[in-house]
Structures are given as C-alpha cells and as structure tokens.
Design an enzyme around this catalytic site. Structure first.
Site, PDB file in Angstrom:
ATOM      1  N   TYR A   1     -10.357 -45.741 -37.958  1.00  0.00           N
ATOM      2  CA  TYR A   1      -9.585 -46.153 -39.081  1.00  0.00           C
ATOM      3  C   TYR A   1      -8.623 -44.760 -39.474  1.00  0.00           C
ATOM      4  CZ  TYR A   1     -10.405 -51.338 -39.689  1.00  0.00           C
ATOM      5  OH  TYR A   1     -10.152 -52.554 -39.708  1.00  0.00           O
TER       6      TYR A   1
ATOM      7  N   ASN B   1     -11.866 -59.578 -43.752  1.00  0.00           N
ATOM      8  CA  ASN B   1     -10.818 -60.588 -43.165  1.00  0.00           C
ATOM      9  C   ASN B   1     -11.015 -61.056 -41.722  1.00  0.00           C
ATOM     10  OD1 ASN B   1      -9.794 -58.186 -42.235  1.00  0.00           O
ATOM     11  ND2 ASN B   1      -7.849 -58.123 -43.035  1.00  0.00           N
TER      12      ASN B   1
ATOM     13  N   GLU C   1      -6.776 -47.518 -29.102  1.00  0.00           N
ATOM     14  CA  GLU C   1      -7.979 -48.167 -29.530  1.00  0.00           C
ATOM     15  C   GLU C   1      -8.850 -48.628 -28.649  1.00  0.00           C
ATOM     16  OE1 GLU C   1      -5.778 -49.604 -33.938  1.00  0.00           O
ATOM     17  OE2 GLU C   1      -6.510 -51.156 -32.532  1.00  0.00           O
TER      18      GLU C   1
ATOM     19  N   HIS D   1      -9.622 -57.494 -36.649  1.00  0.00           N
ATOM     20  CA  HIS D   1      -8.669 -56.492 -36.593  1.00  0.00           C
ATOM     21  C   HIS D   1      -7.893 -56.773 -35.325  1.00  0.00           C
ATOM     22  CE1 HIS D   1      -7.121 -52.577 -36.142  1.00  0.00           C
ATOM     23  NE2 HIS D   1      -7.371 -52.511 -34.793  1.00  0.00           N
TER      24      HIS D   1
ATOM     25  N   LYS E   1     -15.195 -58.790 -36.949  1.00  0.00           N
ATOM     26  CA  LYS E   1     -15.541 -57.859 -37.956  1.00  0.00           C
ATOM     27  C   LYS E   1     -16.957 -58.314 -38.552  1.00  0.00           C
ATOM     28  CE  LYS E   1     -11.202 -56.006 -39.797  1.00  0.00           C
ATOM     29  NZ  LYS E   1     -10.277 -55.792 -40.971  1.00  0.00           N
TER      30      LYS E   1
HETATM   31  P1  IDP Z   1      -4.452 -55.442 -40.520  1.00  0.00           P
HETATM   32  O1  IDP Z   1      -5.644 -55.460 -40.331  1.00  0.00           O
HETATM   33  O2  IDP Z   1      -3.731 -56.646 -40.880  1.00  0.00           O
HETATM   34  O3  IDP Z   1      -3.395 -54.491 -39.500  1.00  0.00           O
HETATM   35  P2  IDP Z   1      -4.119 -52.781 -42.236  1.00  0.00           P
HETATM   36  O4  IDP Z   1      -2.657 -52.562 -43.262  1.00  0.00           O
HETATM   37  O5  IDP Z   1      -3.754 -52.125 -40.999  1.00  0.00           O
HETATM   38  O6  IDP Z   1      -4.150 -54.486 -41.787  1.00  0.00           O
HETATM   39  O7  IDP Z   1      -5.245 -52.532 -42.888  1.00  0.00           O
HETATM   40  C1  IDP Z   1      -6.427 -52.567 -42.264  1.00  0.00           C
HETATM   41  C2  IDP Z   1      -7.708 -53.223 -43.092  1.00  0.00           C
HETATM   42  O8  IDP Z   1      -7.523 -52.506 -44.092  1.00  0.00           O
HETATM   43  C3  IDP Z   1      -7.123 -54.642 -43.507  1.00  0.00           C
HETATM   44  O9  IDP Z   1      -7.411 -55.449 -42.347  1.00  0.00           O
HETATM   45  C4  IDP Z   1      -7.898 -54.924 -44.504  1.00  0.00           C
HETATM   46  O10 IDP Z   1      -9.393 -55.283 -44.318  1.00  0.00           O
HETATM   47  C5  IDP Z   1      -8.015 -53.381 -45.244  1.00  0.00           C
HETATM   48  N1  IDP Z   1      -6.770 -53.353 -46.139  1.00  0.00           N
HETATM   49  C6  IDP Z   1      -5.754 -53.413 -46.001  1.00  0.00           C
HETATM   50  N2  IDP Z   1      -4.811 -53.362 -47.233  1.00  0.00           N
HETATM   51  C7  IDP Z   1      -5.900 -53.412 -48.283  1.00  0.00           C
HETATM   52  C8  IDP Z   1      -5.838 -53.323 -49.710  1.00  0.00           C
HETATM   53  O11 IDP Z   1      -4.625 -53.219 -50.189  1.00  0.00           O
HETATM   54  N3  IDP Z   1      -6.792 -53.368 -50.132  1.00  0.00           N
HETATM   55  C9  IDP Z   1      -8.082 -53.683 -49.741  1.00  0.00           C
HETATM   56  N4  IDP Z   1      -8.256 -53.547 -48.196  1.00  0.00           N
HETATM   57  C10 IDP Z   1      -6.895 -53.312 -47.676  1.00  0.00           C
HETATM   58 MG    MG Z   2      -3.772 -52.469 -38.906  1.00  0.00          MG
END
Ligand code: IDP
Ligand code: MG
Length: 136
Positions: A52, A115, A129, A118, A12
C-alpha cells in the site's frame, strides 16, 4: 476499445472471516471474469506497508496496513475484457455507504476500512500488484 486484461483482487480479512470468499468469487464468474489464480495467505504488516505504499502519506495509512495484515486474505488474478474497470464496478465505491446496490461493497462491506475487497485501479498498478503476490 475492448481488450483482455488481468487485475489483482484481494478479499480482505473482514470478508474471509465471514466466509464470503465463494460468494464474492461468484460475482466475478457471473460477469464472465475468470479467477486464474487464487491463494489464501496472511501477510506481515511490513508486506502490507510495501503493498500500500502509494498511500504512505495518507492519514489512514498505518491503520490500513495493520488491517490488511490482521488476518487471512485471498489474493486472486482475475482475467477478462476490461477487467480492471469491470472489477472496480463490481466492487463499488470505496466507502460501502456510497456503493451502488448489488456491488460487493454494498452487499458485504462493513465500513470504509472493512470494505471487503481490493482491486487494482490501472494497467500499470495491476501489473505491479500481480507481481507483488504472484511472481514465480
Ligand atoms: P480503493 O480500495 O477503492 O481503491 P483507495 O483510495 O485506493 O480505495 O484506498 C485504499 C483503501 O484505504 C480503501 O479500500 C479503504 O479501505 C482505505 N481508505 C481509503 N480512504 C480512506 C479514508 O478516508 N479513511 C479510512 N480508510 C480509507
Ligand atoms: Mg485503490
């Protein structure tokens, strides 16, 4: 049962910006995961929203799409034994605060938004994807 799989990984904007691409790719290579394809691109907010779209009902959707399109990203096809699950382990928990020691998100993640990586979460989503970024 073990099988060779492919998954989509994205480095990212926060990690590309901090020059972490090689360090992150090294984490895959150490686990005998091959980086089959890799390209640095920047996507539009519309493309990020499409990518997304499973999250379109979430309160963080708009911010998430703005963020993924905010700067260059590196998209990769990874290949290896059970690589979908393995990559999720190497990435660590979504929120870097909760990620295990040694994981990419623990080492490099800044926040739940920034973070660093992905990774696809299922065989079906990995196929979709990979196609999204690498259909020839
Ligand atoms: P993942 O990336 O670990 O699979 P997902 O639940 O698929 O997590 O969420 C996609 C992305 O959305 C996450 O990587 C994160 O950057 C963001 N995200 C997920 N949950 C939250 C939240 O509760 N608040 C803000 N951003 C979130
Ligand atoms: Mg995810």
């Amino acid at each position: 049962m073990n099988s060779t799989e492919q998954t989509l990984s994205i480095i990212k904007p926060d990690a590309v910006e901090r020059d972490l691409v090689e360090k992150i790719q090294k984490k895959f290579l150490e686990k005998k995961i091959k980086v089959l394809k890799s390209k640095k691109i920047q996507i539009s907010k519309e493309e990020a929203s499409d990518f997304y779209k499973v999250h379109q009902t979430k309160p963080f959707y708009d911010r998430l799409c703005s963020y993924l399109s905010s700067g260059p990203i590196v998209v990769m096809v990874l290949e290896g034994e059970n690589v979908i699950q393995e990559n999720r382990k190497i990435m660590g928990a979504t929120d870097p605060k909760n990620a295990d020691e040694g994981t990419i998100r623990k080492l490099y993640g800044i926040s739940i938004d920034k973070n660093s990586v992905h990774g696809s979460d299922s065989i079906e989503n990995a196929k979709k994807e990979i196609d999204f970024f690498f259909k020839d």
